[in-house]
Design a protein around this motif. Structure first.
Motif, PDB file in Angstrom:
ATOM      1  N   LYS A  90      32.022 109.294 -12.299  1.00  0.00           N
ATOM      2  CA  LYS A  90      31.498 108.601 -11.120  1.00  0.00           C
ATOM      3  C   LYS A  90      30.032 108.203 -11.325  1.00  0.00           C
ATOM      4  CE  LYS A  90      31.768 108.598  -6.090  1.00  0.00           C
ATOM      5  NZ  LYS A  90      32.096 109.346  -4.852  1.00  0.00           N
ATOM      6  N   ASP A 117      37.757 109.341  -6.765  1.00  0.00           N
ATOM      7  CA  ASP A 117      37.619 108.602  -5.511  1.00  0.00           C
ATOM      8  C   ASP A 117      38.093 107.159  -5.675  1.00  0.00           C
ATOM      9  OD1 ASP A 117      36.466 110.768  -4.105  1.00  0.00           O
ATOM     10  OD2 ASP A 117      34.511 110.315  -4.973  1.00  0.00           O
ATOM     11  N   ASN A 124      32.206 104.249  -1.644  1.00  0.00           N
ATOM     12  CA  ASN A 124      32.199 105.102  -2.831  1.00  0.00           C
ATOM     13  C   ASN A 124      31.378 104.519  -3.978  1.00  0.00           C
ATOM     14  OD1 ASN A 124      33.895 107.228  -1.912  1.00  0.00           O
ATOM     15  ND2 ASN A 124      35.695 105.942  -2.232  1.00  0.00           N
ATOM     16  N   ASN A 259      40.392 106.637   2.329  1.00  0.00           N
ATOM     17  CA  ASN A 259      40.599 106.359   0.913  1.00  0.00           C
ATOM     18  C   ASN A 259      42.045 105.952   0.601  1.00  0.00           C
ATOM     19  OD1 ASN A 259      37.989 106.813   0.082  1.00  0.00           O
ATOM     20  ND2 ASN A 259      38.329 108.950  -0.471  1.00  0.00           N
ATOM     21  N   ASP A 261      44.640 107.707   0.413  1.00  0.00           N
ATOM     22  CA  ASP A 261      45.155 108.629  -0.593  1.00  0.00           C
ATOM     23  C   ASP A 261      46.675 108.785  -0.532  1.00  0.00           C
ATOM     24  OD1 ASP A 261      42.682 109.184  -1.630  1.00  0.00           O
ATOM     25  OD2 ASP A 261      42.443 111.119  -0.639  1.00  0.00           O
ATOM     26  N   THR A 264      45.772 114.169  -3.690  1.00  0.00           N
ATOM     27  CA  THR A 264      44.371 114.569  -3.733  1.00  0.00           C
ATOM     28  C   THR A 264      44.235 115.746  -4.682  1.00  0.00           C
ATOM     29  OG1 THR A 264      42.493 115.298  -2.368  1.00  0.00           O
ATOM     30  CG2 THR A 264      44.679 116.105  -1.737  1.00  0.00           C
TER      31      THR A 264
END
Length: 352
Positions: A90, A117, A124, A259, A261, A264
């Protein structure tokens, strides 16, 4: 895998204690090669950086400041040592020019980006990150639905991988009665507040299920206001995190709606810690664990309530699911080491 890989790992290692998943991935890399680290975690997280971040989220193209001279440290390190891989976790503070300089110094080095992410969403991202994307050789994402988005943003090659657990941190703990009382309970959730998950938890509490939440933040607004709901003032960022997952009879696994998702990190962490996972039903969850055998899933609050009551009343069936979930994590290679080894092997095969 080729031996003696030299890897420079760059990421935010110093936050969240030993539950830091960026740190876990670097532990895995250290089992696969010779690794040097550069920490990108900004300490303290200054008001100035908060302002820059807020402006960026509102649409202003402002770059994150490099308070820790991370970019300078990277270039110094690459000038000092010849690496096979640069692993950037990241890379919000990594500049476009830094990745270009790395390639000038060592044209054969492979630059790999990774994030758990959704890096296609602005909340993000950073401007530094967006500008640098075309200079990654590979980007690894745990979000299957953003692969094409990242390619449109300029990444040469994007790999999707499922989430992972860290076998040196996420494993079943043997707890005494004091630890179970301190950390666990009937039904538990560890994580930040979101409206949908809060509503589901309140639904359980109002229908007679005892729920304990470790999270702090906005969860504090719920403290001492609802019968059957126990709110703790903080999250868990040490070995108590893994212990709590072992201590709860049922651990809830909610997905972040902001997000989008489908899985996770907790998807892997709860079963790996010997927890009984009751998670939101998605196609990816169903592919990762067999429903009713290795984990349980729900699609509505009514189903969530029914399954909580069912498994709280059936210790034998609950324990069978726990043991099968642990075994699935191990047999299917869900650990960081096996995931990352597989990724590096694919890349090395492409380069052969």
């Amino acid at each position: 895998m080729k031996g003696n890989l030299k890897i420079l790992s760059i990421g935010g290692f110093s936050g969240y204690g030993e539950s830091n998943t960026c740190l876990h991935r670097t532990w895995a890399l250290e089992e696969l090669g010779e690794v040097d680290r550069i920490d990108t975690a900004s300490k303290p997280y200054t008001i100035y950086l908060r302002v820059i971040n807020r402006l960026f989220h509102k649409g202003f193209n402002v770059r994150f400041p490099d308070f820790l001279s991370v970019n300078e440290k990277i270039i110094t390190q690459v000038n000092t040592k010849k690496y096979d891989f640069i692993w950037i976790d990241k890379g919000l503070f990594i500049n476009n020019s830094t990745l270009q300089k790395i390639k000038l110094i060592n044209p054969k080095v492979i630059i790999i980006g990774y994030s758990p992410d959704d890096m296609s969403q602005r909340h993000n991202q950073s401007l530094n990150f967006i500008e640098s994307l075309p200079h990654y050789d590979y980007y690894i994402t745990t979000k299957s639905y953003i692969v094409e988005k990242l390619k449109r943003m300029g990444v040469k090659k994007v790999f999707f991988t499922d989430n992972a657990y860290e076998d040196k941190f996420h494993f079943p703990r043997i707890l005494n009665d004091v630890e179970k009382e301190k950390l666990g309970g009937d039904v538990g959730f560890i994580g930040v507040w979101e409206e949908e998950r809060a509503n589901s938890i309140l639904y359980l509490a109002k229908n007679g299920v005892k729920v304990r939440v470790w999270g702090g933040g906005k969860w504090i607004d719920y403290k001492n206001k609802f019968a059957n709901l126990q709110i703790e003032d903080k999250g868990l960022f040490s070995e108590d995190y893994s212990k709590a997952l072992s201590a709860f009879k049922i651990s809830l696994c909610f997905l972040r709606k902001m997000n989008f998702d489908l899985q996770t990190t907790r998807t892997m962490e709860i079963p790996a810690c010997g927890g009984f996972m009751l998670a939101e039903r998605t196609t990816e969850h169903l592919n990762l664990f067999e429903e009713g055998k290795e984990a349980e899933f729900f699609s509505t609050d009514e189903e969530l309530l029914q399954k909580c009551k069912q498994y709280l009343d059936d210790n034998e069936k609950r324990n069978k699911v726990v043991l099968a979930g642990i075994q699935r994590c191990r047999d299917s290679g869900y650990s960081n080491k096996k995931r990352i080894k597989s990724i590096l092997n694919v890349i090395l095969a492409e380069l052969a």
